[in-house]
Design a protein around this motif. Structure first.
Motif, PDB file in Angstrom:
ATOM      1  N   LEU A   1     -32.556 113.961  96.846  1.00 49.72           N
ATOM      2  CA  LEU A   1     -33.297 114.911  97.673  1.00 49.72           C
ATOM      3  C   LEU A   1     -33.108 116.338  97.176  1.00 49.72           C
TER       4      LEU A   1
ATOM      5  N   LEU B   1     -36.062 118.624  95.735  1.00 50.62           N
ATOM      6  CA  LEU B   1     -36.397 119.904  96.357  1.00 50.62           C
ATOM      7  C   LEU B   1     -36.247 121.059  95.370  1.00 50.62           C
TER       8      LEU B   1
ATOM      9  N   ALA C   1     -36.146 110.202 104.052  1.00 50.85           N
ATOM     10  CA  ALA C   1     -36.130 111.533 103.429  1.00 50.85           C
ATOM     11  C   ALA C   1     -37.500 111.900 102.862  1.00 50.85           C
TER      12      ALA C   1
ATOM     13  N   TYR D   1     -39.781 112.686 105.800  1.00 52.72           N
ATOM     14  CA  TYR D   1     -39.416 113.918 106.506  1.00 52.72           C
ATOM     15  C   TYR D   1     -39.744 115.169 105.688  1.00 52.72           C
ATOM     16  N   TYR D   2     -39.454 115.136 104.390  1.00 50.06           N
ATOM     17  CA  TYR D   2     -39.567 116.349 103.583  1.00 50.06           C
ATOM     18  C   TYR D   2     -40.860 116.473 102.776  1.00 50.06           C
ATOM     19  N   PHE D   3     -41.510 115.372 102.463  1.00 47.43           N
ATOM     20  CA  PHE D   3     -42.604 115.443 101.499  1.00 47.43           C
ATOM     21  C   PHE D   3     -43.955 114.946 102.010  1.00 47.43           C
TER      22      PHE D   3
ATOM     23  N   TYR E   1     -44.722 118.043 107.749  1.00 47.49           N
ATOM     24  CA  TYR E   1     -43.393 118.240 107.177  1.00 47.49           C
ATOM     25  C   TYR E   1     -42.350 118.437 108.277  1.00 47.49           C
ATOM     26  N   ASN E   2     -41.108 118.076 107.944  1.00 43.14           N
ATOM     27  CA  ASN E   2     -39.966 118.181 108.864  1.00 43.14           C
ATOM     28  C   ASN E   2     -40.194 117.362 110.135  1.00 43.14           C
TER      29      ASN E   2
END
Length: 163
Positions: free
Chosen positions: A34, A38, A78, A81-83, A87-88
Motif C-alpha cells: 500500500l 501510494l 486496501a 478503500y484507497y483506489f 475513495y476512503n
C-alpha cells in the motif's frame, strides 16, 4: 542419453516457518504494498493492484494457503478503500469496480493455490525421497546378508561332504 530415468531433484528443503512468522509476513506485506503504491501514485495508476499481487505471492510462497488468503482479503480491502471511488470508503459504487475487485480476488486465490500446490509437491517429493533412501538402505542390508549366506554355502557343502 539412452534409457536413463528422468529424476526430479529438489535439493532445498521446504521451509517450515512458524505460524506467527508466516502470518506476520502476510500482515506486513499489505501495508508495504500500500505504501509503495501510494508513493508511486500516478506512475502505476491504471493498475494499482500490481504490488498487491506481489504481496500475495510472497505471503503464499513463504507461509502457504492461509497467509496468502489473509493477504488477499487485506489487499482487497486496501484496494477498495484507497483506489476505487468513492475513495476512503468500502462502498462499491459501480459494477465495473466490483468486477475489477473480483478479478483481483480470483487471481490472488489462484496465486495462493498454485503456491500451496508447489509446497505440497515439494513436501511429497521429500517424503518419497526419504522412503526411497530407507528402502535402498534396507535393500543393501538384505544384499549383504544374502552375500554372506552365498559365500558360506561352499563351506557348508564341504562340511556336509566330509561326513
Amino acid at each position: 542419453m539412452g534409457d536413463e530415468p528422468l529424476l526430479l531433484n529438489v535439493k532445498s528443503r521446504i521451509p517450515h516457518p512458524d505460524r506467527l512468522l508466516s502470518y506476520s509476513v502476510a500482515l506486513i506485506s499489505v501495508p508495504l504494498a500500500l505504501s509503495l503504491t501510494l508513493s508511486l501514485g500516478s506512475r502505476i495508476q491504471p493498475i494499482p493492484a500490481s504490488l498487491f499481487f506481489v504481496a500475495v505471492m510472497v505471503s503464499a510462497w513463504y507461509g502457504g494457503w492461509g497467509p496468502g488468503l489473509v493477504t488477499t482479503v487485506l489487499s482487497t480491502l486496501a484496494i477498495n478503500y484507497y483506489f476505487i471511488p468513492p475513495y476512503n470508503s468500502l462502498n462499491i459504487a459501480e459494477a465495473g469496480s466490483f468486477i475489477r475487485l473480483g478479478v483481483f480476488v480470483m487471481a490472488a486465490l489462484l496465486i495462493s493455490g498454485l503456491n500451496q500446490a508447489r509446497r505440497a509437491a515439494i513436501y511429497r517429493e521429500q517424503r518419497l525421497r526419504s522412503a526411497s533412501q530407507q528402502t535402498e538402505a534396507a535393500l543393501r542390508d538384505s544384499e549383504a546378508r544374502y552375500r554372506c549366506l552365498a559365500n558360506s554355502i561352499p563351506q557348508l557343502v564341504w562340511l556336509a561332504n566330509s561326513d
